[in-house]
Design a protein around this motif. Structure first.
Motif, PDB file in Angstrom:
ATOM      1  N   ARG A   1      15.150  10.880 -50.393  1.00 31.74           N
ATOM      2  CA  ARG A   1      14.035  10.328 -51.108  1.00 31.74           C
ATOM      3  C   ARG A   1      14.409   8.935 -51.089  1.00 31.74           C
ATOM      4  O   ARG A   1      13.335   8.068 -50.655  1.00 31.74           O
ATOM      5  CB  ARG A   1      13.929  10.951 -51.689  1.00 31.74           C
ATOM      6  N   GLU A   2      15.885   7.854 -51.098  1.00 34.58           N
ATOM      7  CA  GLU A   2      15.987   6.809 -51.120  1.00 34.58           C
ATOM      8  C   GLU A   2      15.580   6.357 -49.411  1.00 34.58           C
ATOM      9  O   GLU A   2      15.145   5.541 -49.471  1.00 34.58           O
ATOM     10  CB  GLU A   2      17.215   6.506 -51.529  1.00 34.58           C
ATOM     11  N   PHE A   3      16.303   7.249 -48.698  1.00 29.67           N
ATOM     12  CA  PHE A   3      16.089   7.044 -47.150  1.00 29.67           C
ATOM     13  C   PHE A   3      14.410   6.627 -47.090  1.00 29.67           C
ATOM     14  O   PHE A   3      14.117   5.446 -46.776  1.00 29.67           O
ATOM     15  CB  PHE A   3      15.817   7.893 -46.329  1.00 29.67           C
ATOM     16  N   HIS A   4      13.223   7.981 -47.935  1.00 30.08           N
ATOM     17  CA  HIS A   4      11.626   7.351 -47.554  1.00 30.08           C
ATOM     18  C   HIS A   4      12.166   6.700 -48.580  1.00 30.08           C
ATOM     19  O   HIS A   4      10.952   5.609 -47.947  1.00 30.08           O
ATOM     20  CB  HIS A   4      11.382   9.008 -48.232  1.00 30.08           C
ATOM     21  N   ARG A   5      11.934   6.064 -49.326  1.00 30.95           N
ATOM     22  CA  ARG A   5      11.213   4.547 -50.273  1.00 30.95           C
ATOM     23  C   ARG A   5      12.155   3.583 -49.201  1.00 30.95           C
ATOM     24  O   ARG A   5      10.772   2.508 -49.811  1.00 30.95           O
ATOM     25  CB  ARG A   5      12.038   5.049 -51.396  1.00 30.95           C
ATOM     26  N   ALA A   6      12.646   3.314 -48.981  1.00 32.16           N
ATOM     27  CA  ALA A   6      13.254   2.279 -48.383  1.00 32.16           C
ATOM     28  C   ALA A   6      12.252   2.354 -47.161  1.00 32.16           C
ATOM     29  O   ALA A   6      12.098   0.922 -46.143  1.00 32.16           O
ATOM     30  CB  ALA A   6      14.422   2.355 -47.717  1.00 32.16           C
ATOM     31  N   LEU A   7      11.819   2.931 -46.646  1.00 32.71           N
ATOM     32  CA  LEU A   7      10.976   2.505 -45.131  1.00 32.71           C
ATOM     33  C   LEU A   7       9.743   2.482 -45.840  1.00 32.71           C
ATOM     34  O   LEU A   7       9.416   1.852 -45.072  1.00 32.71           O
ATOM     35  CB  LEU A   7      10.918   4.032 -44.933  1.00 32.71           C
ATOM     36  N   TYR A   8       9.137   2.694 -46.767  1.00 36.32           N
ATOM     37  CA  TYR A   8       8.014   2.459 -47.271  1.00 36.32           C
ATOM     38  C   TYR A   8       7.550   1.321 -47.773  1.00 36.32           C
ATOM     39  O   TYR A   8       6.767   0.427 -48.485  1.00 36.32           O
ATOM     40  CB  TYR A   8       7.539   3.439 -47.894  1.00 36.32           C
ATOM     41  N   LEU A   9       9.417   0.594 -48.610  1.00 32.79           N
ATOM     42  CA  LEU A   9       8.830  -0.597 -49.994  1.00 32.79           C
ATOM     43  C   LEU A   9       7.950  -1.410 -49.431  1.00 32.79           C
ATOM     44  O   LEU A   9       8.404  -2.527 -50.083  1.00 32.79           O
ATOM     45  CB  LEU A   9      10.918  -0.264 -50.517  1.00 32.79           C
TER      46      LEU A   9
ATOM     47  N   LEU B   1      -1.229  11.231 -46.470  1.00 29.20           N
ATOM     48  CA  LEU B   1      -2.297  10.439 -46.365  1.00 29.20           C
ATOM     49  C   LEU B   1      -1.820   9.014 -47.448  1.00 29.20           C
ATOM     50  O   LEU B   1      -2.125   8.034 -46.076  1.00 29.20           O
ATOM     51  CB  LEU B   1      -2.846  10.418 -47.748  1.00 29.20           C
ATOM     52  N   LEU B   2      -0.128   8.630 -47.113  1.00 29.21           N
ATOM     53  CA  LEU B   2      -0.435   6.773 -47.160  1.00 29.21           C
ATOM     54  C   LEU B   2       1.157   6.344 -47.095  1.00 29.21           C
ATOM     55  O   LEU B   2       1.308   5.276 -46.685  1.00 29.21           O
ATOM     56  CB  LEU B   2      -0.112   7.517 -49.584  1.00 29.21           C
ATOM     57  N   GLU B   3       2.338   7.636 -46.737  1.00 29.43           N
ATOM     58  CA  GLU B   3       3.642   7.910 -46.410  1.00 29.43           C
ATOM     59  C   GLU B   3       3.495   6.642 -45.348  1.00 29.43           C
ATOM     60  O   GLU B   3       4.148   5.726 -45.418  1.00 29.43           O
ATOM     61  CB  GLU B   3       3.939   8.363 -47.028  1.00 29.43           C
TER      62      GLU B   3
ATOM     63  N   LEU C   1       5.771   9.856 -36.105  1.00 29.03           N
ATOM     64  CA  LEU C   1       6.822  10.538 -36.656  1.00 29.03           C
ATOM     65  C   LEU C   1       7.125  11.054 -37.875  1.00 29.03           C
ATOM     66  O   LEU C   1       7.073  12.175 -37.814  1.00 29.03           O
ATOM     67  CB  LEU C   1       8.320  10.056 -35.687  1.00 29.03           C
ATOM     68  N   LEU C   2       6.938  10.149 -39.048  1.00 32.88           N
ATOM     69  CA  LEU C   2       7.032  10.763 -40.464  1.00 32.88           C
ATOM     70  C   LEU C   2       6.097  11.285 -40.331  1.00 32.88           C
ATOM     71  O   LEU C   2       6.053  11.960 -41.149  1.00 32.88           O
ATOM     72  CB  LEU C   2       7.071   9.542 -40.937  1.00 32.88           C
ATOM     73  N   ARG C   3       4.668  11.428 -39.843  1.00 32.19           N
ATOM     74  CA  ARG C   3       3.585  11.876 -40.135  1.00 32.19           C
ATOM     75  C   ARG C   3       3.542  13.568 -39.660  1.00 32.19           C
ATOM     76  O   ARG C   3       3.707  14.593 -40.468  1.00 32.19           O
ATOM     77  CB  ARG C   3       2.453  11.799 -39.589  1.00 32.19           C
ATOM     78  N   GLU C   4       4.354  14.050 -38.325  1.00 31.68           N
ATOM     79  CA  GLU C   4       4.729  15.038 -37.850  1.00 31.68           C
ATOM     80  C   GLU C   4       5.576  15.504 -38.805  1.00 31.68           C
ATOM     81  O   GLU C   4       5.940  17.107 -38.836  1.00 31.68           O
ATOM     82  CB  GLU C   4       5.329  14.943 -36.832  1.00 31.68           C
ATOM     83  N   HIS C   5       6.801  14.808 -39.582  1.00 33.81           N
ATOM     84  CA  HIS C   5       7.965  15.238 -40.191  1.00 33.81           C
ATOM     85  C   HIS C   5       6.851  15.478 -41.739  1.00 33.81           C
ATOM     86  O   HIS C   5       7.673  16.835 -42.050  1.00 33.81           O
ATOM     87  CB  HIS C   5       8.982  14.119 -40.847  1.00 33.81           C
TER      88      HIS C   5
ATOM     89  N   LEU D   1       1.040  -1.282 -55.214  1.00 34.84           N
ATOM     90  CA  LEU D   1       0.300  -0.015 -56.289  1.00 34.84           C
ATOM     91  C   LEU D   1       0.175   1.556 -54.811  1.00 34.84           C
ATOM     92  O   LEU D   1       0.506   2.136 -55.688  1.00 34.84           O
ATOM     93  CB  LEU D   1      -1.412  -0.406 -56.029  1.00 34.84           C
ATOM     94  N   MET D   2       0.514   1.291 -53.720  1.00 31.35           N
ATOM     95  CA  MET D   2       0.961   2.252 -52.366  1.00 31.35           C
ATOM     96  C   MET D   2       1.950   2.346 -52.851  1.00 31.35           C
ATOM     97  O   MET D   2       2.520   3.888 -52.818  1.00 31.35           O
ATOM     98  CB  MET D   2       0.743   1.220 -51.151  1.00 31.35           C
ATOM     99  N   VAL D   3       3.306   1.487 -52.729  1.00 32.44           N
ATOM    100  CA  VAL D   3       4.420   1.643 -53.503  1.00 32.44           C
ATOM    101  C   VAL D   3       4.733   2.812 -54.526  1.00 32.44           C
ATOM    102  O   VAL D   3       5.446   3.794 -54.656  1.00 32.44           O
ATOM    103  CB  VAL D   3       5.374   0.946 -53.414  1.00 32.44           C
ATOM    104  N   GLY D   4       3.950   2.243 -56.161  1.00 30.94           N
ATOM    105  CA  GLY D   4       3.681   3.081 -57.051  1.00 30.94           C
ATOM    106  C   GLY D   4       3.018   4.028 -56.717  1.00 30.94           C
ATOM    107  O   GLY D   4       3.723   5.291 -57.464  1.00 30.94           O
TER     108      GLY D   4
END
Length: 219
Positions: free
Chosen positions: A137-145, A93-95, A202-206, A151-154
């Motif tokens: 997980r560091e990869f994913h965080r770097a993308l959404y940071l 829903l968020l990422e 692509l992220l949603r599909e992943h 609040l979304m990041v948190g």
């Protein structure tokens, strides 16, 4: 418990060292899901008093890696379909939207793309499940940071340890990191091209494919 977790700890921050040791042991499966976590045993194995162990267990419980019961005590959290769906449903829903916003922001988030690429390179070179999971997980965080919404990041940050736990358990059962690594590279390619909507798709599909592949039901 019969297996040694790590050598004795002799660093300034004992609680932090115990926390890192226990997290690594959980994510590598040396402390498997459902394993009771006895403070006295862990303290003896780690060469510390019970206090840093107790504090580390509280932190791990807050991160969703450990469950604590007044009757059963602490144990490594069991990964089941319900946990996987709960964690990945929120991520779904968020990422993708967070990444879409980060890419759309252009230069404001571009500094994070290098970190994302470096995390993928680390993941590719890992032989340890825990290290690979943490790099992913560091990869994913770097993308959404850089999404611009703290609040979304948190909220997404709060799911990182549970995501790593689910991944580690899945990889122990059905190694699939090579496929996921290819999906990560495709997402990063879209990000670097500035294709915000494509990166989000692509992220949603992943995320959805991981759950369907490993837990049998699409989100």
């Amino acid at each position: 418990m019969s297996n040694t977790v790590v050598p004795s700890v002799s660093v300034p921050s004992r609680t932090e060292a115990v926390l890192d040791a226990l997290k690594h042991a959980i994510l590598t499966g040396r402390l498997p899901p459902g394993q009771p976590l006895i403070e006295n045993d862990l303290a003896a194995q780690l060469g510390v008093s019970k206090t840093p162990v107790r504090e580390a267990l509280k932190t791990l419980a807050g991160a969703g890696l450990v469950t604590m019961s007044p009757y059963k005590g602490a144990m490594v959290r069991t990964v089941d379909d319900a946990l996987a769906h709960s964690v990945y449903d929120i991520r779904l829903l968020l990422e993708p939207e967070a990444v879409r916003r980060a890419v759309a922001s252009g230069a404001a988030a571009a500094a994070h793309w290098k970190a994302a690429g470096e995390a993928l390179d680390r993941a590719d070179g890992c032989t340890d499940r825990a290290d690979r999971s943490l790099a992913n997980r560091e990869f994913h965080r770097a993308l959404y940071l850089g999404c611009g919404n703290d609040l979304m990041v948190g909220i997404l940050d709060g799911l990182r340890d549970q995501t790593a736990l689910v991944s580690a358990v899945v990889w122990n059962r059905t190694p699939s990191w090579e496929q996921e690594a290819a999906e990560h590279r495709a997402i990063l390619e879209a990000v670097l091209a500035g294709a915000a909507d494509r990166a989000a798709v692509l992220l949603r599909e992943h995320i959805a494919a991981f759950v369907e592949r490993n837990f049998g039901t699409a989100l």
